[in-house]
Each structure stands twice: as C-alpha cells, then as structure tokens.
Design a protein around this motif. Sequence first.
Motif, PDB file in Angstrom:
ATOM      1  N   GLY A 252       1.058  -1.892  -0.118  1.00  0.00           N
ATOM      2  CA  GLY A 252      -0.269   0.132   0.272  1.00  0.00           C
ATOM      3  C   GLY A 252       1.016   1.458   0.273  1.00  0.00           C
ATOM      4  N   SER A 253       1.915   1.280  -0.219  1.00  0.00           N
ATOM      5  CA  SER A 253       2.873   2.448   0.258  1.00  0.00           C
ATOM      6  C   SER A 253       2.472   2.515  -1.202  1.00  0.00           C
ATOM      7  CB  SER A 253       4.688   1.371   0.125  1.00  0.00           C
ATOM      8  OG  SER A 253       5.050   0.941  -0.740  1.00  0.00           O
ATOM      9  N   GLU A 254       3.544   4.162  -1.124  1.00  0.00           N
ATOM     10  CA  GLU A 254       2.761   5.588  -2.265  1.00  0.00           C
ATOM     11  C   GLU A 254       3.749   4.425  -3.807  1.00  0.00           C
ATOM     12  OE1 GLU A 254       2.762   9.310  -2.510  1.00  0.00           O
ATOM     13  OE2 GLU A 254       1.512   9.326  -0.536  1.00  0.00           O
ATOM     14  N   LYS A 255       5.382   3.942  -2.658  1.00  0.00           N
ATOM     15  CA  LYS A 255       6.665   3.860  -4.174  1.00  0.00           C
ATOM     16  C   LYS A 255       5.843   2.311  -5.652  1.00  0.00           C
ATOM     17  CE  LYS A 255      11.615   2.290  -4.378  1.00  0.00           C
ATOM     18  NZ  LYS A 255      12.356   2.250  -3.543  1.00  0.00           N
ATOM     19  N   ALA A 256       5.719   1.872  -4.368  1.00  0.00           N
ATOM     20  CA  ALA A 256       4.501   0.599  -4.548  1.00  0.00           C
ATOM     21  C   ALA A 256       3.644   0.583  -5.712  1.00  0.00           C
ATOM     22  CB  ALA A 256       4.187  -0.623  -3.422  1.00  0.00           C
ATOM     23  N   ARG A 257       2.235   1.179  -5.199  1.00  0.00           N
ATOM     24  CA  ARG A 257       1.153   1.721  -6.059  1.00  0.00           C
ATOM     25  C   ARG A 257       1.801   2.621  -7.307  1.00  0.00           C
ATOM     26  NH1 ARG A 257      -2.841   2.504  -2.453  1.00  0.00           N
ATOM     27  NH2 ARG A 257      -4.646   2.564  -4.300  1.00  0.00           N
ATOM     28  N   ALA A 258       2.634   2.876  -7.050  1.00  0.00           N
ATOM     29  CA  ALA A 258       2.987   4.284  -8.270  1.00  0.00           C
ATOM     30  C   ALA A 258       3.282   3.227  -9.420  1.00  0.00           C
ATOM     31  CB  ALA A 258       4.479   5.429  -8.235  1.00  0.00           C
ATOM     32  N   THR A 259       3.849   1.629  -8.822  1.00  0.00           N
ATOM     33  CA  THR A 259       4.434   0.871 -10.064  1.00  0.00           C
ATOM     34  C   THR A 259       3.113   0.486 -10.697  1.00  0.00           C
ATOM     35  OG1 THR A 259       3.846  -0.938  -8.383  1.00  0.00           O
ATOM     36  CG2 THR A 259       6.089  -0.132  -9.105  1.00  0.00           C
ATOM     37  N   ASN A 260       1.587   0.798 -10.510  1.00  0.00           N
ATOM     38  CA  ASN A 260       0.489   0.440 -11.573  1.00  0.00           C
ATOM     39  C   ASN A 260      -0.572   1.156 -10.523  1.00  0.00           C
ATOM     40  OD1 ASN A 260      -1.787  -0.618 -12.555  1.00  0.00           O
ATOM     41  ND2 ASN A 260      -1.191  -2.431 -11.998  1.00  0.00           N
ATOM     42  N   MET A 261      -0.605   2.492 -11.026  1.00  0.00           N
ATOM     43  CA  MET A 261      -2.118   2.821 -10.377  1.00  0.00           C
ATOM     44  C   MET A 261      -3.303   2.666 -10.538  1.00  0.00           C
ATOM     45  SD  MET A 261      -0.275   5.086  -9.412  1.00  0.00           S
ATOM     46  CE  MET A 261      -1.272   7.216  -9.163  1.00  0.00           C
ATOM     47  N   ASN A 262      -3.467   1.968 -11.615  1.00  0.00           N
ATOM     48  CA  ASN A 262      -4.796   1.179 -11.760  1.00  0.00           C
ATOM     49  C   ASN A 262      -5.250   0.118 -10.395  1.00  0.00           C
ATOM     50  OD1 ASN A 262      -5.718   2.140 -14.050  1.00  0.00           O
ATOM     51  ND2 ASN A 262      -3.938   1.145 -15.317  1.00  0.00           N
ATOM     52  N   CYS A 263      -4.028  -0.586  -9.741  1.00  0.00           N
ATOM     53  CA  CYS A 263      -4.352  -1.989  -9.079  1.00  0.00           C
ATOM     54  C   CYS A 263      -4.689  -1.239  -7.753  1.00  0.00           C
ATOM     55  CB  CYS A 263      -2.587  -2.056  -8.653  1.00  0.00           C
ATOM     56  SG  CYS A 263      -2.511  -2.950  -6.980  1.00  0.00           S
ATOM     57  N   GLU A 264      -5.962  -2.150  -8.230  1.00  0.00           N
ATOM     58  CA  GLU A 264      -6.212  -1.770  -6.151  1.00  0.00           C
ATOM     59  C   GLU A 264      -6.258  -2.003  -4.913  1.00  0.00           C
ATOM     60  OE1 GLU A 264     -11.256  -1.453  -6.840  1.00  0.00           O
ATOM     61  OE2 GLU A 264     -10.418  -3.074  -8.627  1.00  0.00           O
ATOM     62  N   VAL A 265      -5.946  -1.504  -4.012  1.00  0.00           N
ATOM     63  CA  VAL A 265      -5.417  -2.130  -2.964  1.00  0.00           C
ATOM     64  C   VAL A 265      -6.451  -1.956  -2.035  1.00  0.00           C
ATOM     65  CG1 VAL A 265      -3.726  -2.538  -0.836  1.00  0.00           C
ATOM     66  CG2 VAL A 265      -2.607  -1.723  -3.601  1.00  0.00           C
ATOM     67  N   ILE A 266      -6.843  -2.701  -0.907  1.00  0.00           N
ATOM     68  CA  ILE A 266      -8.551  -2.611  -0.418  1.00  0.00           C
ATOM     69  C   ILE A 266      -8.053  -3.350   1.257  1.00  0.00           C
ATOM     70  CG2 ILE A 266     -10.490  -3.169  -0.821  1.00  0.00           C
ATOM     71  CD1 ILE A 266     -10.329  -3.479  -3.389  1.00  0.00           C
ATOM     72  N   PRO A 267      -7.957  -2.435   2.146  1.00  0.00           N
ATOM     73  CA  PRO A 267      -8.047  -3.479   3.037  1.00  0.00           C
ATOM     74  C   PRO A 267      -8.533  -2.976   3.310  1.00  0.00           C
ATOM     75  CG  PRO A 267      -7.352  -1.034   3.791  1.00  0.00           C
ATOM     76  CD  PRO A 267      -7.772  -1.022   1.441  1.00  0.00           C
ATOM     77  N   VAL A 268     -10.244  -4.208   4.806  1.00  0.00           N
ATOM     78  CA  VAL A 268     -10.890  -5.213   4.975  1.00  0.00           C
ATOM     79  C   VAL A 268     -10.491  -5.690   6.070  1.00  0.00           C
ATOM     80  CG1 VAL A 268     -13.423  -6.226   5.184  1.00  0.00           C
ATOM     81  CG2 VAL A 268     -12.353  -5.712   2.912  1.00  0.00           C
ATOM     82  N   VAL A 269     -10.580  -3.915   7.436  1.00  0.00           N
ATOM     83  CA  VAL A 269     -11.163  -4.088   8.630  1.00  0.00           C
ATOM     84  C   VAL A 269     -11.969  -5.237   9.596  1.00  0.00           C
ATOM     85  CG1 VAL A 269     -10.521  -3.788  11.000  1.00  0.00           C
ATOM     86  CG2 VAL A 269      -9.046  -2.865   8.656  1.00  0.00           C
ATOM     87  N   LYS A 270     -12.016  -5.500   9.820  1.00  0.00           N
ATOM     88  CA  LYS A 270     -13.256  -6.806  10.633  1.00  0.00           C
ATOM     89  C   LYS A 270     -13.647  -6.899  12.149  1.00  0.00           C
ATOM     90  CE  LYS A 270     -14.596  -9.450   6.369  1.00  0.00           C
ATOM     91  NZ  LYS A 270     -15.054 -10.441   6.482  1.00  0.00           N
ATOM     92  N   HIS A 271     -14.154  -7.044  12.383  1.00  0.00           N
ATOM     93  CA  HIS A 271     -13.514  -8.018  13.528  1.00  0.00           C
ATOM     94  C   HIS A 271     -14.621  -8.273  14.569  1.00  0.00           C
ATOM     95  CE1 HIS A 271     -14.086  -7.457  18.271  1.00  0.00           C
ATOM     96  NE2 HIS A 271     -15.414  -6.311  18.454  1.00  0.00           N
ATOM     97  N   ASP A 272     -14.565  -9.939  13.463  1.00  0.00           N
ATOM     98  CA  ASP A 272     -15.161 -11.229  13.838  1.00  0.00           C
ATOM     99  C   ASP A 272     -14.028 -12.434  14.075  1.00  0.00           C
ATOM    100  OD1 ASP A 272     -13.897 -11.265  11.512  1.00  0.00           O
ATOM    101  OD2 ASP A 272     -15.462 -11.884  10.580  1.00  0.00           O
ATOM    102  N   LYS A 273     -13.341 -12.115  14.987  1.00  0.00           N
ATOM    103  CA  LYS A 273     -12.021 -13.246  14.967  1.00  0.00           C
ATOM    104  C   LYS A 273     -11.721 -13.780  13.484  1.00  0.00           C
ATOM    105  CE  LYS A 273     -12.663 -13.069  19.722  1.00  0.00           C
ATOM    106  NZ  LYS A 273     -12.791 -13.368  21.291  1.00  0.00           N
ATOM    107  N   SER A 274     -11.999 -13.191  12.818  1.00  0.00           N
ATOM    108  CA  SER A 274     -11.352 -13.966  10.997  1.00  0.00           C
ATOM    109  C   SER A 274     -10.311 -14.145  11.126  1.00  0.00           C
ATOM    110  CB  SER A 274     -12.310 -13.638   9.745  1.00  0.00           C
ATOM    111  OG  SER A 274     -11.632 -12.354  10.177  1.00  0.00           O
ATOM    112  N   GLU A 275      -9.974 -14.647  10.231  1.00  0.00           N
ATOM    113  CA  GLU A 275      -8.024 -15.121  10.449  1.00  0.00           C
ATOM    114  C   GLU A 275      -7.913 -14.521   9.355  1.00  0.00           C
ATOM    115  OE1 GLU A 275      -5.053 -18.667   8.473  1.00  0.00           O
ATOM    116  OE2 GLU A 275      -7.083 -19.011   8.116  1.00  0.00           O
ATOM    117  N   PRO A 276      -6.416 -13.701   9.374  1.00  0.00           N
ATOM    118  CA  PRO A 276      -5.439 -12.299   8.258  1.00  0.00           C
ATOM    119  C   PRO A 276      -6.104 -13.472   6.629  1.00  0.00           C
ATOM    120  CG  PRO A 276      -3.751 -13.391   9.913  1.00  0.00           C
ATOM    121  CD  PRO A 276      -5.771 -14.472  10.382  1.00  0.00           C
ATOM    122  N   VAL A 277      -6.321 -13.156   5.828  1.00  0.00           N
ATOM    123  CA  VAL A 277      -6.003 -13.333   4.069  1.00  0.00           C
ATOM    124  C   VAL A 277      -5.740 -12.323   3.546  1.00  0.00           C
ATOM    125  CG1 VAL A 277      -7.981 -14.394   2.962  1.00  0.00           C
ATOM    126  CG2 VAL A 277      -8.231 -14.959   5.361  1.00  0.00           C
TER     127      VAL A 277
END
Length: 108
Positions: free
Chosen positions: A39-64
């Motif tokens: 999600g860093s700006e340097k990484a995102r600059a390599t492909n501006m069309n790439c979506e990086v989507i963080p999904v924060v849950k509060h359900d004790k789910s496994e990190p994926v």
Amino acid sequence: MAAPSKATVVLKAVKKITVQFCPFESNVRSTREFLTLVGSEKARATNMNCEVIPVVKHDKSEPVVDITYVDGEKLLMKGANLTSSEMLSAFQSRCVAKDPQAKVGEKK
C-alpha cells in the motif's frame, strides 16, 4: 517491521489486492506489514490501476490476503502462520513469473 525494508514491490502484473484482518487478533502482524508494503506510495506508483483494499473486520476471522493478477489468476495467502517476508517472497515470485521485465527492474 520484520519484512526487508529494501524490498521493491512491483505491482505491474496485479489487478487487485484485498487484505482482510481483525486487528484485535494476535496473529495479524505479518498481514498488516504486507499491507504496509503493497500500500506504500512507491509500490502503488508501479501500477496506478491496481486496487489495494484493506478490509478490517471485528469477527475474529483469520487474516487473509487475496491477490488477483491481470491474467485472472488468484493467489490466496492465509497470514496467520506466515511471516511478512514469506508472503512478500511468494507474491514477488509470482509477479516476476508474470512480468519478466520486473526481474530486470529489481537488479537496478
């Protein structure tokens, strides 16, 4: 951060990255570190069309981490038992296989 700070993340071959985790669980550190790297700006600059989507849950789910490449292939990493270095290594090896020019860029 456990991940190598000098690692260059190239998102050229990636369409979408979804990072899902519950911040109150003890096994999410590596997943959060991976999110920081892609999600860093340097990484995102390599492909501006790439979506990086963080999904924060509060359900004790496994990190994926769910990665969709431009050719439609998917990579699903369950971060509970992986280090951020292992996740980054698996991610980058797939990216290099899909985009041979990324390997040339890493050497510079």
